[in-house]
Design an enzyme around this catalytic site. Structure first.
Site, PDB file in Angstrom:
ATOM      1  N   GLY A   1      -2.631  46.150  96.426  1.00 24.09           N
ATOM      2  CA  GLY A   1      -2.287  47.113  96.216  1.00 24.09           C
ATOM      3  C   GLY A   1      -2.988  48.395  96.143  1.00 24.09           C
TER       4      GLY A   1
ATOM      5  CD  GLU B   1      -1.726  44.741  89.259  1.00 22.70           C
ATOM      6  OE1 GLU B   1      -1.530  45.588  90.538  1.00 22.70           O
ATOM      7  OE2 GLU B   1      -1.131  43.928  89.810  1.00 22.70           O
ATOM      8  CG  ASP B   2      -0.513  47.945  92.880  1.00 20.80           C
ATOM      9  OD1 ASP B   2      -0.128  47.387  92.384  1.00 20.80           O
ATOM     10  OD2 ASP B   2      -0.182  47.455  94.080  1.00 20.80           O
TER      11      ASP B   2
ATOM     12  CG  ASP C   1       8.943  44.564  89.402  1.00 21.26           C
ATOM     13  OD1 ASP C   1       9.629  45.489  88.996  1.00 21.26           O
ATOM     14  OD2 ASP C   1       9.361  45.025  91.351  1.00 21.26           O
TER      15      ASP C   1
ATOM     16  CE  LYS D   1       9.290  49.553  91.276  1.00 22.96           C
ATOM     17  NZ  LYS D   1       9.726  48.361  91.988  1.00 22.96           N
TER      18      LYS D   1
ATOM     19  CG  PHE E   1      10.466  48.092  96.644  1.00 25.36           C
ATOM     20  CD1 PHE E   1       9.806  47.013  96.994  1.00 25.36           C
ATOM     21  CD2 PHE E   1       9.931  48.300  98.404  1.00 25.36           C
ATOM     22  CE1 PHE E   1       9.110  46.494  97.007  1.00 25.36           C
ATOM     23  CE2 PHE E   1       8.856  48.504  98.797  1.00 25.36           C
ATOM     24  CZ  PHE E   1       8.704  47.189  98.469  1.00 25.36           C
TER      25      PHE E   1
ATOM     26  CG  ASP F   1       2.528  45.814 100.651  1.00 20.98           C
ATOM     27  OD1 ASP F   1       2.526  45.830  99.105  1.00 20.98           O
ATOM     28  OD2 ASP F   1       3.630  44.238 101.377  1.00 20.98           O
TER      29      ASP F   1
ATOM     30  NE  ARG G   1      -1.693  46.503 101.330  1.00 16.97           N
ATOM     31  CZ  ARG G   1      -0.924  46.050 100.688  1.00 16.97           C
ATOM     32  NH1 ARG G   1      -0.685  46.710  99.553  1.00 16.97           N
ATOM     33  NH2 ARG G   1      -0.628  44.111 100.612  1.00 16.97           N
TER      34      ARG G   1
HETATM   35  P1  IMP Z   1       4.558  42.436  88.448  1.00 20.78           P
HETATM   36  O1  IMP Z   1       4.806  40.677  88.692  1.00 20.78           O
HETATM   37  O2  IMP Z   1       6.656  42.084  89.106  1.00 20.78           O
HETATM   38  O3  IMP Z   1       4.894  43.405  87.507  1.00 20.78           O
HETATM   39  O4  IMP Z   1       4.838  43.090  90.320  1.00 20.78           O
HETATM   40  C1  IMP Z   1       3.575  42.868  90.217  1.00 20.78           C
HETATM   41  C2  IMP Z   1       3.043  43.607  92.067  1.00 20.78           C
HETATM   42  O5  IMP Z   1       4.170  43.299  92.926  1.00 20.78           O
HETATM   43  C3  IMP Z   1       2.486  44.445  92.066  1.00 20.78           C
HETATM   44  O6  IMP Z   1       1.149  44.362  91.677  1.00 20.78           O
HETATM   45  C4  IMP Z   1       3.171  44.771  93.637  1.00 20.78           C
HETATM   46  O7  IMP Z   1       1.713  44.257  94.415  1.00 20.78           O
HETATM   47  C5  IMP Z   1       4.179  44.081  93.788  1.00 20.78           C
HETATM   48  N1  IMP Z   1       4.916  45.412  94.045  1.00 20.78           N
HETATM   49  C6  IMP Z   1       6.026  45.084  92.375  1.00 20.78           C
HETATM   50  N2  IMP Z   1       7.105  46.905  92.414  1.00 20.78           N
HETATM   51  C7  IMP Z   1       6.533  47.390  94.198  1.00 20.78           C
HETATM   52  C8  IMP Z   1       7.159  48.817  94.553  1.00 20.78           C
HETATM   53  O8  IMP Z   1       8.101  48.898  94.352  1.00 20.78           O
HETATM   54  N3  IMP Z   1       6.223  48.344  96.030  1.00 20.78           N
HETATM   55  C9  IMP Z   1       5.488  47.850  96.888  1.00 20.78           C
HETATM   56  N4  IMP Z   1       4.917  46.686  95.188  1.00 20.78           N
HETATM   57  C10 IMP Z   1       5.275  46.261  94.274  1.00 20.78           C
HETATM   58 MG    MG Z   2      -0.891  44.459  93.095  1.00 18.17          MG
END
Ligand code: IMP
Ligand code: MG
Length: 184
Positions: free
Chosen positions: A48, A102-103, A106, A134, A155, A162, A168
């Site tokens: 991402g 990081e992108d 979450d 978030k 989302f 993506d 993307r």
């Molecule tokens: P985490 O481990 O829950 O913090 O998730 C991180 C990863 O989930 C990110 O690097 C993204 O690839 C993906 N992700 C989390 N939220 C979104 C979203 O709203 N859209 C797309 N990808 C997301």
């Molecule tokens: Mg990511």
């Protein structure tokens, strides 16, 4: 309002190209000032972050190196909570300042695990840079050093992010339209 279809869901405009460019430039300037003369390693978390990293790299004004890793933990629209292994870290990061790129953060699960893995390799400094976070969701024992935008728990897609592999290449960021029924 721009409404677009990505795979089988409608999304609407959320953060414009101009707003993204402005924040990316600010973060690049700040990181360059903070790491002046220290030659940090930018460690980009694929897939991402590839668009953000490409733009951010061109906003850095102090020398750095860049490398790419993978840690997949997401399937469709919800976190699977299961971290796949960290792939592709070939650099020796011992004694080096590292900035993770990081992108989006979450749940924080990916970042928390990645930080634990990287700390064991004794970098001289370890920082977190994310385009999006978030905050309502983020758990984990770490702080975010550079954040482009704090966003609600919805989302989003575009600018590298993506929905099931699609979207993307969108130049700006879109949020899922909760009122629109999935198509098909
Ligand atoms: P985490 O481990 O829950 O913090 O998730 C991180 C990863 O989930 C990110 O690097 C993204 O690839 C993906 N992700 C989390 N939220 C979104 C979203 O709203 N859209 C797309 N990808 C997301
Ligand atoms: Mg990511």
């Amino acid at each position: 309002m721009d409404r677009i279809l990505v795979k089988d869901r409608y999304f609407k405009s959320f953060i414009s190209e101009e707003e993204i460019a402005r924040r990316v430039a600010e973060i690049g300037a700040q990181m360059s000032a903070d790491f002046q003369g220290r030659q940090p390693l930018l460690l980009v978390v694929l897939n991402g972050s590839f668009v953000f990293a490409a733009d951010l790299a061109r906003r850095m004004t102090t020398p750095f190196t860049i490398s790419f890793i993978r840690v997949r933990s997401y399937d469709g629209m919800s976190s699977t909570g299961e971290l796949k292994e960290v792939i592709g870290l070939s650099e020796d990061i011992e004694g080096r300042p590292v900035i993770i790129i990081e992108d989006i953060i979450d749940s924080g699960f990916t970042m928390d695990n990645l930080l634990k893995t990287l700390r064991r390799k004794n970098p001289s400094d370890l920082r977190v840079c994310t385009l999006l976070a978030k905050p309502e969701n983020v758990k984990g024992d770490f702080s975010i050093d550079y954040c482009g935008f704090n966003i609600p728990n919805d989302f989003i897609v575009g600018y590298g992010l993506d929905y099931d592999g699609y979207g993307r290449g969108l130049a700006s960021i879109y949020v899922v339209d909760p009122e629109a029924e999935p198509v098909g």
